[in-house]
Design an enzyme around this catalytic site. Structure first.
Site, mmCIF file in Angstrom:
data_model
loop_
_atom_site.group_PDB
_atom_site.id
_atom_site.type_symbol
_atom_site.label_atom_id
_atom_site.label_comp_id
_atom_site.label_asym_id
_atom_site.label_seq_id
_atom_site.Cartn_x
_atom_site.Cartn_y
_atom_site.Cartn_z
ATOM 1 N N GLU A 82 11.015 33.612 11.195
ATOM 2 C CA GLU A 82 10.095 33.308 10.080
ATOM 3 C C GLU A 82 8.770 34.065 10.258
ATOM 4 O O GLU A 82 8.259 34.700 9.332
ATOM 5 C CB GLU A 82 9.857 31.788 10.038
ATOM 6 C CG GLU A 82 8.799 31.327 9.053
ATOM 7 C CD GLU A 82 7.772 30.419 9.726
ATOM 8 O OE1 GLU A 82 6.577 30.764 9.697
ATOM 9 O OE2 GLU A 82 8.150 29.368 10.276
ATOM 10 N N HIS A 83 8.218 34.028 11.471
ATOM 11 C CA HIS A 83 6.968 34.766 11.729
ATOM 12 C C HIS A 83 7.162 36.260 11.461
ATOM 13 O O HIS A 83 6.328 36.901 10.825
ATOM 14 C CB HIS A 83 6.547 34.583 13.197
ATOM 15 C CG HIS A 83 5.695 33.378 13.435
ATOM 16 N ND1 HIS A 83 4.443 33.452 14.010
ATOM 17 C CD2 HIS A 83 5.902 32.071 13.175
ATOM 18 C CE1 HIS A 83 3.938 32.241 14.114
ATOM 19 N NE2 HIS A 83 4.801 31.383 13.612
ATOM 20 N N GLU A 88 1.005 29.019 19.920
ATOM 21 C CA GLU A 88 1.404 27.926 19.019
ATOM 22 C C GLU A 88 2.131 26.837 19.824
ATOM 23 O O GLU A 88 1.912 25.643 19.620
ATOM 24 C CB GLU A 88 2.313 28.475 17.909
ATOM 25 C CG GLU A 88 2.615 27.455 16.826
ATOM 26 C CD GLU A 88 3.501 28.013 15.718
ATOM 27 O OE1 GLU A 88 3.868 29.192 15.758
ATOM 28 O OE2 GLU A 88 3.823 27.233 14.796
ATOM 29 N N HIS A 110 12.395 29.991 14.007
ATOM 30 C CA HIS A 110 10.949 29.976 13.797
ATOM 31 C C HIS A 110 10.346 31.359 14.075
ATOM 32 O O HIS A 110 9.478 31.840 13.343
ATOM 33 C CB HIS A 110 10.333 28.906 14.720
ATOM 34 C CG HIS A 110 8.848 28.913 14.770
ATOM 35 N ND1 HIS A 110 8.148 29.437 15.831
ATOM 36 C CD2 HIS A 110 7.916 28.472 13.896
ATOM 37 C CE1 HIS A 110 6.859 29.306 15.620
ATOM 38 N NE2 HIS A 110 6.687 28.723 14.449
#
Lengths: 440, 427
Positions: free
Chosen positions: A75-76, A147, A72
């Site tokens: 991905e950012h 997040e 994840h």
């Protein structure tokens, strides 16, 4: 070098068509031209998600173990080029761009109604050109930290992960997709590059594009921008997972209205076509037993034990397969008992034949309708490829499915003893809880 | 054949919109009721509406109606209750696959129309009220929905801000009513509320499908002719919220991991093209001022976005943030607004924002719901633009108009959800 080949795939049931391109670069591309639609949606995805924490390639001697949440995080970070932010490139085409990471995949996408070729060029370029620095990694830790906090406040997210932790001893499906504040603090630019070069290999990826697009145009851009690469013979390792549960019940506290619950049933995992077939059989069985047309749903509603949030889903992937019922209830123990009783009874007597025909018909209709959404079609082609099946396998399996297939699945694949109940309730509800159950 | 749109009438007081687009595989009928949002009535209308597409005399339980919809190839009957400015909107949707996909040559549309008229005009009654069993189920659903307001913290924070920003206006009120109001209802009073809804609401009906279906309009005309309609005068769709003399602040402490902050700005600008563009440039896109600065540059938030309510002429900025960063985030949000007010944004940002809005306008018509939203917005505004005309109108918006729209904003309300004991844990 391999040659690029094209295959037209047609659904025998609905007549819908996709084109599969096995590109010389090693990438598989799916295209669905949809007449009359203005929107184009493209997904460029890798079979790499939060569960892929242990792996090796042909170039590695030992297995590499990475911090939780790194897929994840990557991905950012891929959204940042050496000289600019990728969003600012898409801004020039007007496309709506995004990305997501799930348990077993990471996908970069855009949707647009104009200039799709320019947006496709951006998509293929930035995903193939990583740029990570210690400074940019540090900056992202702040954003992802927020997040993680946001999802910690989501009772649906908490009740779901508590279910997975109640079902799985070792499999990394039980870890949060974004990791924890502590695990993301261990991520470095070097680790990101290692994961990138392992998983962002075109042999491990798929490009799926649907709507207002043309095969020839997609192919021209792919020929120009895809960088050919060798298959690295990627090997994944998942820890051994016993067919037992971790705990039969988990209770957690958060500000909520009625208590939120998940009831999870652990089943044996499968892969490829067998996994899809089992998923469809499990889906049809649970629809017959518990959806809004079932006698069980009606009686649970009449007795005030569930409300209209009640649903079921099949949750499966590499090394995990479970059935999850979720909803809200003030008496989750009784709801659990009633659902498990209904399953046991159906294992003995078989499912209602008339309901089977109706649910099969309804599922067929829903699948035909899904082909009317540009985004759904792009996702369907991507998911099928990453799950190693053909995009129309689902509807073809449904058209051939018999009641006996579903009854056999119920009898042989479901064990009501392998269930866990996860509840999130407000602290006030806990205080009001009676001796034999939850607050009424 | 290309797409077409016609606005016809079911009666003097009921509009009928026919949207035909050959690419669709389903036929959908949406019946939208619009009512003034009133505390004394909202709960009754919401509960009554929820009972309609879930059972009928012919299908006397949720399970019975769902089985019927399964036999119609996964057709759906549903209701959506929402708030539209100072109005309560109740939309019932009936949708099913087109006849050409039927495996046994069934008349799916004909049966769907029958289900619709059965649900709306022959409900599941017991004496003078709704069936007690089904009533109890839907009353519990509504009460649970009201109680679950807190479950989604971001949505809850925005709703709390709305309640304070629109204080003493209908828009401050929930479209579901309150728990006490639901508990005060009975099967009889709820059925009376339904009859009142049929009689007094403004009604707009949308048919969307791949080809014209001449049988739909006469069936609906005949069915609605049974009702002695006396529609209420609606308050205006667009009802700007007045600015408070002094800005209001509400702080709540909850056991959460992340604080939330919502700022409500009121505007006097009536140029909705300029307002929409300004809102997007300020905080709605991933290249907007708020995203680029509050998230990317300062790493304060995972999300910090703005949204524009054209009906209330209010802009909301909401974010999730750590307690120690609340004031820094607020200062940056206001600083970025000031930058837009002073024209401190590039021509490229303005052009890119326009491209983004054109992209979304051009995709209108790719889903049935986007068609309905487009033609319903036309009704709200009182004029119908084609997508090309809307694009031209946005193209014509100047930098000065954006600055003017931003300068029309005044901070009216602040809502803060504080995380209980955050310092103890993280400092």
């Amino acid at each position: 070098m391999n040659k690029t080949t094209q295959t037209v795939i047609t659904s025998q049931t609905t007549g819908d068509q996709f084109v599969r391109i096995d590109h010389a670069s090693g990438l598989t591309i799916y295209v669905c031209e949809m007449e009359g639609f203005s929107t184009t949606e493209a997904l460029f995805a890798t079979k790499y998600g939060s569960i892929n924490t242990q792996f090796k390639t042909i170039h590695d001697e030992d297995y590499c173990i990475v911090p939780e949440g790194i897929a994840h995080f990557l991905e950012h970070k891929l959204f940042e080029n050496e000289d600019c932010d990728v969003f600012s490139l898409y801004a020039k085409t007007g496309a709506n761009a995004n990305a997501f990471t799930s348990f077993d995949k990471t996908a970069y996408l855009f949707s647009c109604s104009d200039h799709y070729k320019e947006s496709l060029e951006i998509l293929l370029s930035f995903v193939q050109n990583p740029y990570f620095t210690p400074e940019s990694v540090a900056k992202e830790q702040g954003i992802i930290g927020q997040e993680i906090r946001m999802t910690n406040d989501d009772p649906g997210w908490r009740v779901f992960f508590n279910t997975l932790r109640g079902l799985y001893h070792n499999h990394p499906v039980k870890i949060d997709i974004a990791g924890t504040q502590e695990s993301i603090a261990q991520i470095t630019d070097k680790l990101l590059y290692r994961c990138y070069h392992t998983f962002y290999n075109l042999h491990n990826m798929v490009l799926s594009i649907s709507g207002n697009c043309k095969v020839s145009e997609v192919l021209e851009i792919a020929d120009r921008l895809l960088k050919p690469c060798d298959d690295q013979e990627l090997e994944m390792v998942f820890p051994e997972e016993p067919m037992t549960i971790v705990s039969p019940e988990t209770i957690d506290y958060a500000p909520v209205g009625a208590p939120v619950f998940h009831l999870g049933l652990k089943c044996r995992p499968k892969s490829g076509y067998e996994n899809l077939k089992a998923e469809m059989e499990a889906y049809i069985a649970m629809q017959i037993l518990t959806n809004a047309s079932s006698p069980l749903y009606q009686s649970l509603m009449e007795e005030g034990l569930i409300n209209n949030t009640f649903t079921s889903e099949i949750f499966n992937g590499d090394g995990y397969f479970c059935i999850i019922f979720d909803g809200e209830s003030n008496d989750t123990h009784t709801v659990r008992a009633r659902i498990l009783d209904a399953i046991r009874k159906a294992q003995e007597t078989g499912l209602d034949a008339e309901l089977f025909d109706e649910i099969r018909k309804s599922t067929y209709g829903t699948m035909v309708q899904e082909m009317n959404y540009v985004s759904t079609v792009a996702n369907l082609m991507m998911n099928a490829h990453l799950n190693r099946v053909s995009p129309f396998d689902t509807i073809e399996i449904l058209s051939r499915m018999t009641l006996e297939d579903v009854n056999r699945f119920l009898r042989e694949e479901i064990d009501p003893e392998l269930s866990t109940l996860s509840v999130v309730m407000s602290p006030v509800q806990e205080q009001e809880k009676g001796e034999n159950g939850y607050a009424q | 054949m290309s797409a077409s749109y016609k606005r016809l009438q079911i009666s003097d007081t009921i509009g009928y919109h026919q949207i035909i687009d050959p690419k669709f595989k389903t036929n959908t009928i949406k019946v939208r009721f619009l009512l003034p949002l009133e505390p004394q009535r909202a709960a009754g209308y919401a509960l009554a509406a929820s009972l309609i597409p879930t059972s009928a005399r012919k299908y006397p339980s949720i399970a019975a109606l769902n089985r019927k919809m399964n036999r119609l190839y996964g057709g759906s009957a549903s209701v959506d209750v929402s708030k539209m400015g100072d109005l309560q909107s109740v939309t019932m949707t009936f949708s099913a696959l087109c006849n050409r996909y039927a495996l046994e040559q069934e008349d799916i549309l004909g049966e769907l129309l029958t289900v619709l008229t059965d649900c709306l005009f022959d409900p599941n009654l017991e004496g003078e009220g709704f069936s007690r069993t089904e009533y109890a189920i839907k009353a519990k659903d509504l009460l649970d929905t009201i109680e679950a307001d807190i479950n989604n913290k971001r949505g809850y924070a925005i709703r709390q801000c709305c309640r304070l920003a629109y204080k003493d206006e209908p828009a401050a009120y929930s479209c579901y009513g309150t728990k006490e109001e639901v508990l005060a209802l009975t099967p009889e009073s709820t059925y009376q509320a339904y009859l009142e809804l049929l009689r007094t609401a403004a009604i707009e009906i949308f048919f969307i499908g791949p080809e014209e279906q001449p049988q739909v309009l006469p069936v609906l005309k005949e069915a609605f002719s049974q009702i002695d309609r006396v529609p209420n005068a609606l308050c205006a769709f667009i009802s700007p919220s007045p600015l408070k003399e002094e800005s209001a602040l509400l702080t709540e402490t909850l056991p959460v991991a992340q604080c939330k902050m919502v700022l409500a700005f009121k505007s006097s600008c009536t140029n909705h093209y300029a307002m929409n563009l300004m809102n997007m440039l300020y905080g709605m896109t991933p290249f907007s001022k708020l995203f680029a600065n509050v998230r990317e540059k300062l790493s304060l938030c995972y999300y910090c976005t703005s949204s524009y309510s054209e009906l209330k002429q209010t802009i909301f900025v909401d974010c999730g943030v750590e307690k120690k960063n609340i004031e820094t985030a607020k200062a940056e949000i206001l600083r970025q607004l000031e930058a837009v007010q002073n024209g401190d944004f590039t021509d490229e940002l303005l052009e890119n924002t326009k491209l983004s809005i054109f992209n979304s306008i051009r995709s209108t018509g790719d889903t049935q719901s986007s068609y309905v939203a487009w033609y319903f917005t036309a009704l709200i505004r009182g004029y119908l633009h084609t997508t090309d005309e809307a694009i031209e109108a946005y193209q014509a918006v100047t930098r000065e108009q954006i600055m003017e729209a931003a300068r029309s904003l005044t901070l009216d309300t602040i809502y803060i959800m504080e995380a209980a004991g955050e310092e103890d844990v993280h400092e």
